[in-house]
Design an enzyme around this catalytic site. Structure first.
Site, PDB file in Angstrom:
ATOM      1  CG  ASP A   1      -2.495 -56.706 -22.202  1.00  0.00           C
ATOM      2  OD1 ASP A   1      -3.287 -56.240 -21.362  1.00  0.00           O
ATOM      3  OD2 ASP A   1      -1.386 -57.181 -21.894  1.00  0.00           O
TER       4      ASP A   1
ATOM      5  CE1 TYR B   1      -7.311 -53.342 -14.354  1.00  0.00           C
ATOM      6  CE2 TYR B   1      -7.608 -54.460 -16.448  1.00  0.00           C
ATOM      7  CZ  TYR B   1      -6.796 -54.088 -15.392  1.00  0.00           C
ATOM      8  OH  TYR B   1      -5.482 -54.465 -15.377  1.00  0.00           O
TER       9      TYR B   1
HETATM   10  P1  NAD Z   1       8.532 -52.475 -15.207  1.00  0.00           P
HETATM   11  O1  NAD Z   1       8.708 -51.562 -14.039  1.00  0.00           O
HETATM   12  O2  NAD Z   1       9.111 -53.838 -15.162  1.00  0.00           O
HETATM   13  O3  NAD Z   1       9.133 -51.749 -16.507  1.00  0.00           O
HETATM   14  C1  NAD Z   1       9.026 -50.404 -16.760  1.00  0.00           C
HETATM   15  C2  NAD Z   1      10.371 -49.831 -17.183  1.00  0.00           C
HETATM   16  O4  NAD Z   1      10.163 -48.454 -17.520  1.00  0.00           O
HETATM   17  C3  NAD Z   1      11.443 -49.866 -16.092  1.00  0.00           C
HETATM   18  O5  NAD Z   1      12.587 -50.513 -16.569  1.00  0.00           O
HETATM   19  C4  NAD Z   1      11.709 -48.395 -15.814  1.00  0.00           C
HETATM   20  O6  NAD Z   1      13.052 -48.117 -15.495  1.00  0.00           O
HETATM   21  C5  NAD Z   1      11.317 -47.754 -17.128  1.00  0.00           C
HETATM   22  N1  NAD Z   1      11.013 -46.325 -17.029  1.00  0.00           N
HETATM   23  C6  NAD Z   1      10.331 -45.687 -16.060  1.00  0.00           C
HETATM   24  N2  NAD Z   1      10.243 -44.383 -16.341  1.00  0.00           N
HETATM   25  C7  NAD Z   1      10.884 -44.190 -17.528  1.00  0.00           C
HETATM   26  C8  NAD Z   1      11.116 -43.052 -18.338  1.00  0.00           C
HETATM   27  N3  NAD Z   1      10.659 -41.835 -17.990  1.00  0.00           N
HETATM   28  N4  NAD Z   1      11.819 -43.213 -19.482  1.00  0.00           N
HETATM   29  C9  NAD Z   1      12.270 -44.434 -19.832  1.00  0.00           C
HETATM   30  N5  NAD Z   1      12.066 -45.548 -19.116  1.00  0.00           N
HETATM   31  C10 NAD Z   1      11.377 -45.424 -17.969  1.00  0.00           C
HETATM   32  O7  NAD Z   1       6.963 -52.530 -15.481  1.00  0.00           O
HETATM   33  P2  NAD Z   1       6.051 -53.629 -16.210  1.00  0.00           P
HETATM   34  O8  NAD Z   1       5.227 -54.308 -15.194  1.00  0.00           O
HETATM   35  O9  NAD Z   1       6.873 -54.451 -17.115  1.00  0.00           O
HETATM   36  O10 NAD Z   1       5.073 -52.711 -17.040  1.00  0.00           O
HETATM   37  C11 NAD Z   1       5.509 -51.770 -17.982  1.00  0.00           C
HETATM   38  C12 NAD Z   1       4.372 -50.883 -18.414  1.00  0.00           C
HETATM   39  O11 NAD Z   1       3.485 -51.566 -19.272  1.00  0.00           O
HETATM   40  C13 NAD Z   1       3.501 -50.347 -17.263  1.00  0.00           C
HETATM   41  O12 NAD Z   1       3.108 -49.018 -17.550  1.00  0.00           O
HETATM   42  C14 NAD Z   1       2.307 -51.261 -17.310  1.00  0.00           C
HETATM   43  O13 NAD Z   1       1.203 -50.681 -16.681  1.00  0.00           O
HETATM   44  C15 NAD Z   1       2.160 -51.367 -18.801  1.00  0.00           C
HETATM   45  N6  NAD Z   1       1.298 -52.433 -19.309  1.00  0.00           N
HETATM   46  C16 NAD Z   1       0.215 -52.043 -20.000  1.00  0.00           C
HETATM   47  C17 NAD Z   1      -0.641 -52.953 -20.529  1.00  0.00           C
HETATM   48  C18 NAD Z   1      -1.842 -52.456 -21.237  1.00  0.00           C
HETATM   49  O14 NAD Z   1      -2.812 -53.170 -21.374  1.00  0.00           O
HETATM   50  N7  NAD Z   1      -1.869 -51.205 -21.704  1.00  0.00           N
HETATM   51  C19 NAD Z   1      -0.374 -54.304 -20.365  1.00  0.00           C
HETATM   52  C20 NAD Z   1       0.742 -54.701 -19.655  1.00  0.00           C
HETATM   53  C21 NAD Z   1       1.595 -53.740 -19.132  1.00  0.00           C
HETATM   54  C1  G6P Z   2      -3.732 -56.230 -17.976  1.00  0.00           C
HETATM   55  C2  G6P Z   2      -4.077 -54.808 -18.292  1.00  0.00           C
HETATM   56  C3  G6P Z   2      -2.874 -53.926 -18.140  1.00  0.00           C
HETATM   57  C4  G6P Z   2      -2.270 -54.072 -16.776  1.00  0.00           C
HETATM   58  C5  G6P Z   2      -1.968 -55.514 -16.490  1.00  0.00           C
HETATM   59  C6  G6P Z   2      -1.589 -55.646 -15.025  1.00  0.00           C
HETATM   60  O1  G6P Z   2      -2.889 -56.753 -18.936  1.00  0.00           O
HETATM   61  O2  G6P Z   2      -4.593 -54.647 -19.572  1.00  0.00           O
HETATM   62  O3  G6P Z   2      -3.237 -52.611 -18.401  1.00  0.00           O
HETATM   63  O4  G6P Z   2      -1.090 -53.324 -16.672  1.00  0.00           O
HETATM   64  O5  G6P Z   2      -3.096 -56.313 -16.711  1.00  0.00           O
HETATM   65  O6  G6P Z   2      -1.033 -56.872 -14.818  1.00  0.00           O
HETATM   66  P1  G6P Z   2      -0.152 -57.191 -13.540  1.00  0.00           P
HETATM   67  O7  G6P Z   2       0.158 -58.621 -13.744  1.00  0.00           O
HETATM   68  O8  G6P Z   2       1.050 -56.284 -13.640  1.00  0.00           O
HETATM   69  O9  G6P Z   2      -0.993 -56.907 -12.363  1.00  0.00           O
HETATM   70 MN    MN Z   3      -4.670 -52.435 -20.066  1.00  0.00          MN
END
Ligand code: NAD
Ligand code: G6P
Ligand code: MN
Length: 440
Positions: A170, A263
């Site tokens: 995102d 980044y």
């Molecule tokens: P969070 O820790 O609040 O949530 C992650 C959840 O995943 C937890 O509830 C955890 O118990 C669960 N989990 C962990 N391992 C698991 C498994 N093997 N099977 C099932 N569930 C499992 O984290 P968050 O800050 O809400 O972020 C969630 C994910 O989204 C992270 O990987 C973060 O980096 C990603 N994210 C990516 C983008 C992007 O741009 N690609 C943007 C925002 C967040």
């Molecule tokens: C952006 C990126 C994600 C990353 C997030 C981290 O949205 O695209 O890949 O996980 O920032 O945000 P945070 O608030 O968890 O540092």
């Molecule tokens: Mn990202």
């Protein structure tokens, strides 16, 4: 209109309520018959799920809702898996960030040694979810936000080549929203962009309005002074993110014909990043103190009161992108979106087997990447080095190889030498016991 069934994998994520609110706000264009949550931490998921149950009951009682830690229940009869898991949760993110900093190196969730460490944990978790989907709902698509997306995407390309998984990020849409504000447009949908790179490692080469007028000069004038901090800056943006958006000004200066992903600061200004970091208090601490507290606090308030007005959960932009993507597949819209896909010639002078982030047309058969053409030496050099890091991490995971992982960390532009890389690696191995495969 057909109604869809989805499972949110990582139901306990801080981003889950935002996704649910967005799905509810989009029922007119993406109608749902069922929403399920799946997580392997039942207590964490329960709080989020019980609050979402109340919200769903108020807004869309017709949608069947359930949550579970049982894979068969979760992944049976679904059209889409929306995944955002964090293997090791925030306590491990904190270690990913603090261990490199202890050695004077960038400590970041997805970049440098921290991202490599997270990648070694994520690969197995994401593959497990792909396998559950293929076993219980073989026609479903997995839309994956789970980080570090670049490493996860390389792992799925190599280890599950036929899987219907799309890896997304995102960050570009967040930056594009800022560009739209800078250009005086209503939103990012009023722009047509060209962009290429790797995940968290790319550049915009063209930004036009819907009539084809060039918006680059106007945006450039602003970015040269303020980076991506828009004219009417939103007070709600946290200070550390605001610094990142402001720092884009210096990152931009390295190639003023393009606009950089934020980044890139970790690779191009690692000394600055380390000098401005607090090794005792990193982004993981901020997230635990703010977003996690806020989301779980709101969910608990909703559960206690039995009504959604007791909490303060917000729809987020991050969620709208995943709905756009699901719709593109479900209704074959051929929407143009940035996705992480095999290069396969799209960037002509770059490794065809690299996972790159480029515009694609998306329909029911998945993404059709658009041609990028040749890229300049500066970007090509940086990307070649970074893609090698990502490939070496997957090699290390597959082969259980200490050597490959040492090479990966050494090759990261954020790391000054092989000896520093080795010291970081040895600390990371200790910290990741039980999460990483045992290395030989
Ligand atoms: P969070 O820790 O609040 O949530 C992650 C959840 O995943 C937890 O509830 C955890 O118990 C669960 N989990 C962990 N391992 C698991 C498994 N093997 N099977 C099932 N569930 C499992 O984290 P968050 O800050 O809400 O972020 C969630 C994910 O989204 C992270 O990987 C973060 O980096 C990603 N994210 C990516 C983008 C992007 O741009 N690609 C943007 C925002 C967040
Ligand atoms: C952006 C990126 C994600 C990353 C997030 C981290 O949205 O695209 O890949 O996980 O920032 O945000 P945070 O608030 O968890 O540092
Ligand atoms: Mn990202």
């Amino acid at each position: 209109m057909k109604k869809f069934s989805i499972v949110v994998a990582g139901g306990g994520s801080t981003f889950t309520p935002g996704i649910v609110l967005m799905l509810l706000a989009n029922q007119h264009r993406f109608p749902l018959r069922a929403i399920k949550f799946y997580d392997n931490d039942s207590a964490r998921q329960e709080t989020i799920a019980e609050a979402c149950k109340i919200i769903l009951k108020e807004q869309s009682p017709d949608i069947a809702f359930s949550y579970t830690t049982d894979p068969e229940t979760a992944f049976s009869d679904v059209d889409f898996v929306m995944a955002h898991i964090r293997v090791g949760k925030y306590p491990m993110r904190e270690k990913d960030e603090k261990i490199p900093l202890k050695h004077g190196v960038v400590g970041q969730e997805t970049c440098g040694p921290g991202g490599i460490s997270y990648g070694m944990r994520s690969i197995g978790g994401v593959l497990e979810i792909v396998d559950y989907m293929e076993k219980y709902s073989p026609n479903a698509w997995m839309l994956n936000y789970s980080n570090p997306a670049a490493i996860v995407a390389e792992a799925t390309r190599r280890l599950r080549p036929a899987a219907k998984i799309l890896n997304i990020c995102d960050m570009p849409i967040g930056i594009e929203s800022r560009m739209a504000q800078i250009a005086g447009l209503k939103d990012r949908q009023q722009m047509r962009v060209r962009y290429y790179g790797l995940n968290h490692f790319g550049w915009w080469t063209s930004i036009e309005d819907v009539d084809g007028n060039d918006l680059m000069p106007k945006i450039r004038e602003h970015v040269a002074k303020f980076g991506y901090v828009p004219p009417s800056n939103d007070e709600q943006v946290e200070a550390s993110w605001n610094d990142t958006f402001a720092k884009a000004k210096d990152v931009w200066a390295l190639d003023p014909d393009t606009f950089p992903n934020t980044y890139l600061k970790y690779y191009l200004f690692p000394d600055y990043v380390v000098a401005h970091a607090n090794p005792q208090h990193t982004r993981a601490n901020e997230v635990m103190e703010h977003r996690e507290k806020h989301v779980f606090g709101s969910c608990n308030a909703i559960i206690q009161a039995g009504e959604s007005s007791a909490g303060e959960l917000e729809i987020d932009e991050h969620a709208s992108y995943i709905v756009d993507l699901a719709m593109a597949i479900a209704f074959n819209t051929q929407a143009r979106m940035l996705l992480i896909v095999p290069n396969n010639g799209a960037i002509n002078n770059f490794d065809p087997e690299a996972m790159v982030e480029i515009p694609c047309l998306v329909g029911k058969k998945g993404p059709e990447p658009l041609v990028v053409g040749n890229i300049p030496q500066f970007q090509k050099g940086l990307m070649s080095q970074q893609v090698a890091v990502e490939k070496l991490v997957v090699d290390a995971w597959v082969e259980r190889s200490y050597l490959k992982l040492w090479q990966a960390i050494t090759l990261s532009k954020t790391v000054p030498s092989a000896s520093v890389a080795r010291a970081i690696l040895d600390d990371l191995i200790e910290a990741n016991k039980g999460y990483w495969p045992e290395l030989k």
